[in-house]
Design an enzyme around this catalytic site. Structure first.
Site, short mmCIF file in Angstrom:
data_model
loop_
_atom_site.label_atom_id
_atom_site.label_comp_id
_atom_site.label_asym_id
_atom_site.label_seq_id
_atom_site.Cartn_x
_atom_site.Cartn_y
_atom_site.Cartn_z
N GLY A 48 0.82 -1.21 0.00
CA GLY A 48 0.00 0.00 0.00
C GLY A 48 0.86 1.26 0.00
O GLY A 48 2.08 1.21 -0.17
N ASP A 104 0.29 -8.94 1.68
CA ASP A 104 -0.76 -8.02 1.24
C ASP A 104 -1.81 -8.78 0.44
O ASP A 104 -1.48 -9.68 -0.33
CB ASP A 104 -0.14 -6.90 0.38
CG ASP A 104 -0.99 -5.64 0.37
OD1 ASP A 104 -2.14 -5.72 -0.11
OD2 ASP A 104 -0.52 -4.60 0.86
N TYR A 164 -14.28 1.33 10.52
CA TYR A 164 -12.85 1.68 10.58
C TYR A 164 -12.48 2.17 11.99
O TYR A 164 -11.58 1.65 12.62
CB TYR A 164 -12.56 2.75 9.54
CG TYR A 164 -11.11 3.15 9.41
CD1 TYR A 164 -10.19 2.31 8.81
CD2 TYR A 164 -10.69 4.41 9.84
CE1 TYR A 164 -8.86 2.69 8.67
CE2 TYR A 164 -9.36 4.79 9.69
CZ TYR A 164 -8.45 3.94 9.10
OH TYR A 164 -7.14 4.34 8.95
N LYS A 213 -10.34 0.00 14.63
CA LYS A 213 -9.02 0.45 15.08
C LYS A 213 -8.97 0.58 16.60
O LYS A 213 -7.94 0.32 17.23
CB LYS A 213 -8.67 1.79 14.42
CG LYS A 213 -8.37 1.69 12.92
CD LYS A 213 -6.98 1.11 12.66
CE LYS A 213 -6.62 1.19 11.19
NZ LYS A 213 -5.28 0.65 10.91
N HIS A 271 -2.73 5.62 -3.96
CA HIS A 271 -3.57 5.14 -5.07
C HIS A 271 -4.28 6.36 -5.65
O HIS A 271 -4.93 7.11 -4.91
CB HIS A 271 -4.59 4.13 -4.50
CG HIS A 271 -5.35 3.39 -5.54
ND1 HIS A 271 -6.11 4.01 -6.51
CD2 HIS A 271 -5.49 2.06 -5.76
CE1 HIS A 271 -6.68 3.10 -7.27
NE2 HIS A 271 -6.31 1.90 -6.84
P1 NAD Z 1 -3.46 1.73 1.75
O1 NAD Z 1 -4.87 1.39 1.47
O2 NAD Z 1 -2.66 2.38 0.67
O3 NAD Z 1 -2.65 0.44 2.21
C1 NAD Z 1 -3.23 -0.60 2.94
C2 NAD Z 1 -2.69 -1.90 2.40
O4 NAD Z 1 -3.26 -2.98 3.17
C3 NAD Z 1 -3.08 -2.15 0.94
O5 NAD Z 1 -1.95 -2.60 0.21
C4 NAD Z 1 -4.14 -3.23 1.04
O6 NAD Z 1 -4.20 -4.06 -0.12
C5 NAD Z 1 -3.72 -3.99 2.27
N1 NAD Z 1 -4.79 -4.71 2.93
C6 NAD Z 1 -6.03 -4.25 3.26
N2 NAD Z 1 -6.73 -5.20 3.90
C7 NAD Z 1 -5.91 -6.28 3.98
C8 NAD Z 1 -6.05 -7.58 4.53
N3 NAD Z 1 -7.19 -7.95 5.15
N4 NAD Z 1 -5.01 -8.44 4.46
C9 NAD Z 1 -3.84 -8.08 3.84
N5 NAD Z 1 -3.66 -6.86 3.29
C10 NAD Z 1 -4.68 -5.97 3.37
O7 NAD Z 1 -3.44 2.64 3.07
P2 NAD Z 1 -2.26 3.42 3.79
O8 NAD Z 1 -2.57 4.86 3.76
O9 NAD Z 1 -0.94 2.95 3.32
O10 NAD Z 1 -2.48 2.95 5.30
C11 NAD Z 1 -1.65 1.99 5.92
C12 NAD Z 1 -2.06 1.83 7.39
O11 NAD Z 1 -1.92 3.10 8.05
C13 NAD Z 1 -3.53 1.41 7.56
O12 NAD Z 1 -3.61 0.48 8.62
C14 NAD Z 1 -4.23 2.70 7.91
O13 NAD Z 1 -5.38 2.48 8.68
C15 NAD Z 1 -3.15 3.45 8.67
N6 NAD Z 1 -3.39 4.91 8.61
C16 NAD Z 1 -3.10 5.61 7.47
C17 NAD Z 1 -3.38 6.97 7.43
C18 NAD Z 1 -3.03 7.81 6.21
O14 NAD Z 1 -3.35 9.00 6.23
N7 NAD Z 1 -2.43 7.32 5.18
C19 NAD Z 1 -3.98 7.60 8.52
C20 NAD Z 1 -4.29 6.84 9.64
C21 NAD Z 1 -3.97 5.50 9.69
#
Ligand code: NAD
Ligand code: UDP
Length: 330
Positions: A12, A33, A146, A150, A182
Site C-alpha cells: 500500500g 498483502d 474503521y 481500530k 492510489h
Molecule cells: P493503503 O490502502 O494504501 O494500504 C493498505 C494496504 O493494506 C493495501 O496494500 C491493502 O491491499 C492492504 N490490505 C487491506 N486489507 C488487507 C487484509 N485484510 N489483508 C492483507 N492486506 C490488506 O493505506 P495506507 O494509507 O498505506 O495505510 C496503511 C495503514 O496506516 C492502515 O492500517 C491505515 O489504517 C493506517 N493509517 C493511514 C493513514 C493515512 O493518512 N495514510 C492515517 C491513519 C492510519
C-alpha cells in the site's frame, strides 16, 4: 546484520515506503498483502530486490511464516471510500487480522507495531488531540467499521501485552499523503491533485471549513521506525502527524496555486460523521521519539503532484470488491 521483518499492507501507500526504507537499511522484508486497495505497480521497483518477498494473503486468515523477527501491521483499507466499500471486511481486518498478528508475535516472542489512526478520536470535542483523550466516536455510523475496528485493535494490543506479555507498539497516524497513494483512493490530497492536473472541478465536501493536518510520508516513515526501535516499556499509543492544521478549502486553493490549474472549486455534500477538525498534540512523540515533522506542506504537495502527473491513469482501477477477486494463493 539486518532483521527479517514482516510488513503487512506492504504494497500500500505507507507500506511501500516502509518496505523500501527497511530494505535500504539492510533488512530482509516479507510483504504480506491481499491487494485489496493496492496494485503491484506500487512495489514494482522493490520486486527486483533480492531481500524482498511478497506473499499474497489476507490477514483475516491465519498466517505462518518462518524466522520473522519483527512485525509492522499496516494492512487495512485506509481511505473512507475503501473502508466503507466492504465494512464487514474492514472490521474483520482490524479485529481478526490483529489477533492473527498478535498470535504470531506471541508465538515467536517478537515485537509488533500496529498502525492505528486519529480516527480513534472520532469528531473530537478538544483540539489539539492528546493521546489521553478518549474520543467521540459514533459506534453505528458509516465510518464506524474503521474507527471502532481500530479502537478494538488497540484494546487487543494492550490485552495481549497484559495477558501474554507481547511486546507491542501503537502509533496513531494523522492524515498522511505523498507519492505512491492510489490515484483513485478518494482521499482529499490525491483527489484534489488528480482533479487539478486534469483540469476537472475540485470537489470540496461541505463548506470546506473542516480541518486536517497533513503529514508527508517521509516524516511518517521516520516516526514508525523510531517507534519500532523505542524502549520496550513505551507502548504508546503515540500521535504522529504534522501540527500544521489547514481547512479543506485552503488545501483546495493551495493545490490550484501550486499546480497552476484552471480548475474551479465545486461544493459536494459533506459525508456523514466527517470530523470537523483534526490536529495532533505531538508532545509525546517529541519527548519519547525525539521526532518532529520537517517537510512543509507545499514541498510535499509538489512531490505528490510530480508522482501523480507521471502515472499512467489507465493502469489504475478502483479496488476490486473482495467477492470478485481471484482466489488467494495457499
Ligand atoms: P493503503 O490502502 O494504501 O494500504 C493498505 C494496504 O493494506 C493495501 O496494500 C491493502 O491491499 C492492504 N490490505 C487491506 N486489507 C488487507 C487484509 N485484510 N489483508 C492483507 N492486506 C490488506 O493505506 P495506507 O494509507 O498505506 O495505510 C496503511 C495503514 O496506516 C492502515 O492500517 C491505515 O489504517 C493506517 N493509517 C493511514 C493513514 C493515512 O493518512 N495514510 C492515517 C491513519 C492510519
Ligand atoms: N474531502 C473533500 N473532497 C474530496 C475528498 C475529501 O472535501 O474530494 C474532504 C473530506 O470530506 C474530509 C477531508 O477532505 O473532510 C479529508 O478526507 P479524506 O478522505 O482524505 O480523509 P479523512 O480524514 O476524512 O479520513
Amino acid at each position: 546484520m539486518g532483521q527479517r521483518i514482516l510488513v503487512t499492507g506492504g504494497a500500500g501507500f505507507l507500506g511501500s515506503h516502509l518496505c523500501k526504507r527497511l530494505l535500504d537499511e539492510g533488512n530482509s522484508v516479507v510483504c504480506v498483502d491481499s491487494f485489496a486497495t493496492s496494485q503491484r505497480e506500487t512495489i514494482a521497483d522493490l520486486m527486483e530486490h533480492p531481500e524482498f518477498e511478497v506473499v499474497e494473503h489476507d490477514i483475516v486468515e491465519p498466517l505462518y511464516l518462518d524466522d520473522i523477527e519483527a512485525i509492522y501491521n499496516l494492512a487495512c483499507p485506509a481511505a473512507p471510500g475503501h473502508y466503507q466499500y466492504n465494512p464487514v471486511r474492514t472490521m474483520k481486518t482490524s479485529v481478526v487480522g490483529i489477533i492473527n498478528m498478535l498470535g504470531m508475535a506471541k508465538a515467536k516472542g517478537i515485537r509488533l507495531l500496529h498502525t492505528s489512526t486519529s480516527e480513534v478520536y472520532g469528531d473530537p470535542e478538544i483540539s489539539p488531540q492528546r493521546e489521553d483523550y478518549n474520543g467521540n466516536v459514533n459506534p453505528i455510523g458509516r465510518r464506524s467499521c474503521y474507527d471502532e475496528g481500530k479502537r478494538a485493535a488497540e484494546t487487543l494490543m494492550y490485552d495481549y501485552n497484559r495477558q501474554h506479555g507481547v511486546d507491542v507498539k501503537i502509533v496513531r497516524i494523522f492524515n498522511t499523503y505523498g507519492p505512491n497513494m492510489h490515484p483513485f483512493d478518494g482521499r482529499v490530497v490525491s483527489n484534489f491533485i488528480r482533479q487539478a492536473l486534469a483540469g476537472d472541478d475540485i470537489t470540496v465536501f461541505g463548506d470546506g471549513s473542516q480541518t486536517r493536518s497533513f503529514c508527508f510520508v517521509s516524516d511518517m516513515i521516520e516516526a514508525l521506525v523510531r517507534m519500532m526501535n523505542s524502549p520496550a516499556d513505551f507502548h504508546g499509543p503515540v500521535n504522529v502527524g504534522n501540527p500544521n492544521e489547514r481547512t479543506i478549502l485552503e488545501l483546495a486553493e493551495l493545490v490550484i496555486e501550486l499546480t497552476g490549474s484552471s480548475s474551479s472549486i465545486v461544493r459536494k455534500p459533506l459525508p456523514p460523521d466527517d470530523p470537523t477538525r483534526r490536529r495532533p498534540d505531538l508532545t509525546l512523540a517529541t519527548e519519547r521519539l525525539g521526532w518532529e515533522a520537517v517537510v512543509p506542506l507545499e514541498e510535499g504537495l509538489r512531490q505528490t503532484t510530480e508522482y501523480l502527473s507521471k502515472l499512467d491513469m489507465s493502469l489504475w482501477k478502483p479496488p476490486t470488491p473482495f467477492w470478485e477477486a481471484p482466489p488467494l494463493e495457499a
